[in-house]
Design an enzyme around this catalytic site. Structure first.
Site: not given
Ligand code: IVH
Length: 630
Positions: A122, A124, A126, A233, A322, A416, A419, A434, A439
């Site tokens: 999946e 991740k 932010d 998720y 990451k 400047c 110069c 300038c 220059c």
């Molecule tokens: S799973 C398994 N799935 O990342 C338990 N977390 O660094 C953790 N996050 O606290 C959650 N996308 O805030 C999971 N697809 C995803 C995620 C995800 C973002 C975040 C979430 C978690 C943090 C851990």
């Protein structure tokens, strides 16, 4: 290495370092989880955490249940009622390379006695982790993660996240607990910052913290106005309904209840497949309306997830792989001024070196004085920098460091730095400049530009040779390039016969560049490649352009008074007239053969049309323009 425990306590020993790391990590946890305002990047935080983990692994006597390696950093604020999480909200272990990912895969394989396992991949996201509870299909609780055990009840705010349904659909169980990431869409974030800019206010630093701050403030209407969204998720076992066998199936079920599940999720058998997917996602990470900082890989089988369990605060069955960081915080050590080819004084940030997206960054652009003041950036500040794609890294904003004394407001130099000419700043131009055409710094930049690939394309004459030619007094005007002799070149240190021949050939070839390229190469203020094309589309020679006045030039679509004035000024300046004369004498072609216009292709030739009234999508000007020559 073996060390006695008394050795561990010594100044500079591992015990002291572990304490230092814990203190730092607690400080940063507070900034990140509670203030929603981190002062170091995720990458820097991860590095501190990794160092502490390694120390605790090497010196078991340093381990403690209250170490940040064992706990989740946030705490629930007293702004909202507190909620206990019956199933803790865990964090994730990180991998930063394929090696790290493979190590995780091997560990899991070992723990599963060598059995192959499927993985769900999946994005991740932010954002801010939340827990949602539905009873009888109705949303009854929405909470933040807090410290993983206790979070904040932010139900009224989460009801205003448009993709969190108040009522589930389909065949939902009587009680359902889901987790997901709430985020502020990037278009909303941009809109919010545009408004800040219009009001002359400090912009928000980043979407993650602005989004988290939105959920953790007290007015649900603010959440609605910002169009917050969620990606769900995980489905948690509350003992009220049979669980699916696999996480993949759980995600499908969540979607069938009307919850928002990301369609980029995939299921894989091998690490090779995962790595291909990672590369694809990394490549596409800027295509989405949200920020993702990596992949999350989860063992699909729920039975195996349970068997693998949790170590400290991180489940063994999942890992975050990451993406390389694109933002980082670092110290702004100084602001230096580079003089550009049009005389602009370009402020450049000198940074404490920091790794961003896998590259060490020590310099970043700061645009102009106005921008520096608007963002209130000062020398000595901790600043957030960004390196996105191939663009030059830039300073986003200073990071709030409560209690830290700040330096004075930054001011552009009055003279400047190259110069010593008094700098000018006109209101409608954001840049200080300038005004000295002689220059030396401007000339060096101009020469580099003149020979560059998109201008006269004189291959072989790189930046180093430009510097040498100027320092040796061989070139003090761009037209002098055309007078260089083989003898002059081969006398230069490390200039072989072969290179000299190549340069001379390329100099010769450059005499026949199209008019637009020559115009661009001259480095006329505000005349970039596009404006040069517009001019060459209207005029047959540089002399015609030099003879045109502001009114005539502004008749061309795309050329406003500022550009037109700059062109007129350029040709009115004696030094520039000498350059043009020098180029002409050297045989540089500054005119173009106009293709004869075939009468048959001009059925309306000689006729007059009267255009009146208004059009909704076009002004009258383009209709009145004479035809382009080419
Ligand atoms: S799973 C398994 N799935 O990342 C338990 N977390 O660094 C953790 N996050 O606290 C959650 N996308 O805030 C999971 N697809 C995803 C995620 C995800 C973002 C975040 C979430 C978690 C943090 C851990």
């Amino acid at each position: 290495m073996t060390t006695s425990s008394s050795g561990n306590d010594q100044a500079g020993g591992p015990a002291e370092r572990a304490k230092q790391l814990r203190d730092e990590l607690w400080f940063h946890n507070e900034r990140y989880y509670n203030d929603d305002a981190p002062v170091i990047s995720d990458g820097q935080y991860d590095a501190l955490m990794q160092e502490l983990r390694e120390l605790e692994a090497e010196y078991p006597e340093l381990r403690s249940a209250s170490s940040p390696t064992q706990l989740i950093g946030g705490s629930a604020s007293d702004r909202f009622p507190q909620v206990q999480h019956p199933i803790p909200m865990f964090s994730l272990a990180n991998a930063f390379s394929r090696d790290g990912l493979e190590a995780w895969h091997r560990r899991v394989t070992d723990l599963l006695d060598g059995q192959p396992f499927r993985m769900v991949a999946e994005l991740k996201i932010d954002g801010l982790a939340v827990r949602l509870v539905y009873r009888g299909g109705e949303l009854v609780l929405g909470a933040t993660r807090g410290n993983g055990q206790t979070g904040e009840d932010v139900t009224p705010n989460l009801r205003e996240v448009r993709s969190i349904p108040h009522q589930l659909v389909g065949d939902f169980p009587s009680e359902l607990e889901v987790r997901g990431e709430v985020y502020l869409p990037l278009d909303s974030f941009r809109r919010m910052n545009e408004e800040k800019e219009r009001n002359g206010e400090q912009p928000y630093a980043n979407p993650r913290n602005t989004g988290a701050g939105t959920i953790r403030q007290l007015d649900p209407e603010v959440v609605r106005d910002r169009n917050m969204e969620i990606w769900v998720y995980s489905l948690n076992d509350t003992g009220n309904a049979p669980m699916p066998d696999g996480h993949w199936e759980a995600l499908q079920r969540l979607e069938s209840y009307g919850l928002r599940v990301n369609h980029l999720n995939r299921i894989f058998d091998t690490i090779d497949e995962v790595c291909d997917f990672y590369d694809e996602m990394l490549h596409r990470r800027h295509d989405w309306n949200y920020e993702a900082d990596g992949l999350v890989l989860k063992v699909d089988s729920i039975a195996w997830q349970n068997a693998l369990g949790v170590a400290g605060r991180e489940p063994r069955w999942a890992i975050a792989y990451k993406f390389p960081a694109e933002r980082a915080n670092t110290r702004l050590l100084d602001i230096v001024i580079n003089v550009g080819r049009t005389g602009s004084l370009n402020p450049q940030a000198i940074l404490d070196p920091v790794v961003v997206s896998g590259a060490t960054v020590q310099h970043a652009s700061l645009h102009n004085e106005e921008d520096i003041h608007r963002k209130d950036i000062r020398i000595g500040d901790m600043v957030e920098i960004e390196r996105a794609g191939d663009v030059i890294p830039h300073v986003i904003a200073p990071v709030d460091m409560p209690g830290e004394e700040r330096g004075p407001i930054f001011r552009m130099p009055e003279r400047c730095p190259e110069c010593d000419t008094v700098v000018v700043k006109v209101e409608e131009d954001a840049m200080h400049r300038c005004p000295n055409e002689g220059c030396p710094a401007q000339f060096f930049e101009l020469l580099k530009h003149f020979v560059s690939r998109s201008a006269m394309d004189i291959d072989g004459l790189g930046e180093r040779w430009c510097r040498i030619l100027i320092d040796r007094g061989l070139v003090s005007d761009v037209s002098h390039i055309y007078n260089l002799t083989r003898e002059q070149l081969t006398e230069l240190d490390r200039m072989g016969d072969k290179l000299a021949t190549r340069i001379l050939e390329n100099v010769e070839a450059s005499k026949k560049r199209p008019l637009a390229r020559v115009l661009f190469a001259l480095g006329i203020l505000h005349v970039g490649a596009e404006v040069a094309e517009l001019l060459a589309g209207r005029y047959a020679s540089i002399d015609e352009i030099a003879a045109a006045g502001v009114d005539e030039l502004t008749e061309i679509d795309g050329i406003g008074p500022r550009i037109a004035e700059s062109i007129v000024n350029y040709f009115a300046t004696e030094r520039n007239q000498e350059t043009i004369a020098g180029l002409r004498e050297a045989g540089v072609q500054m005119w173009q053969q106009l293709a004869p216009i075939d009468d048959a292709a001009q059925p309306w030739k000689g006729q007059t049309f009267v255009i009146t009234g208004t059009l909704s999508s076009m002004t009258r000007k383009p209709w009145a323009e004479p035809p382009r020559h080419r």
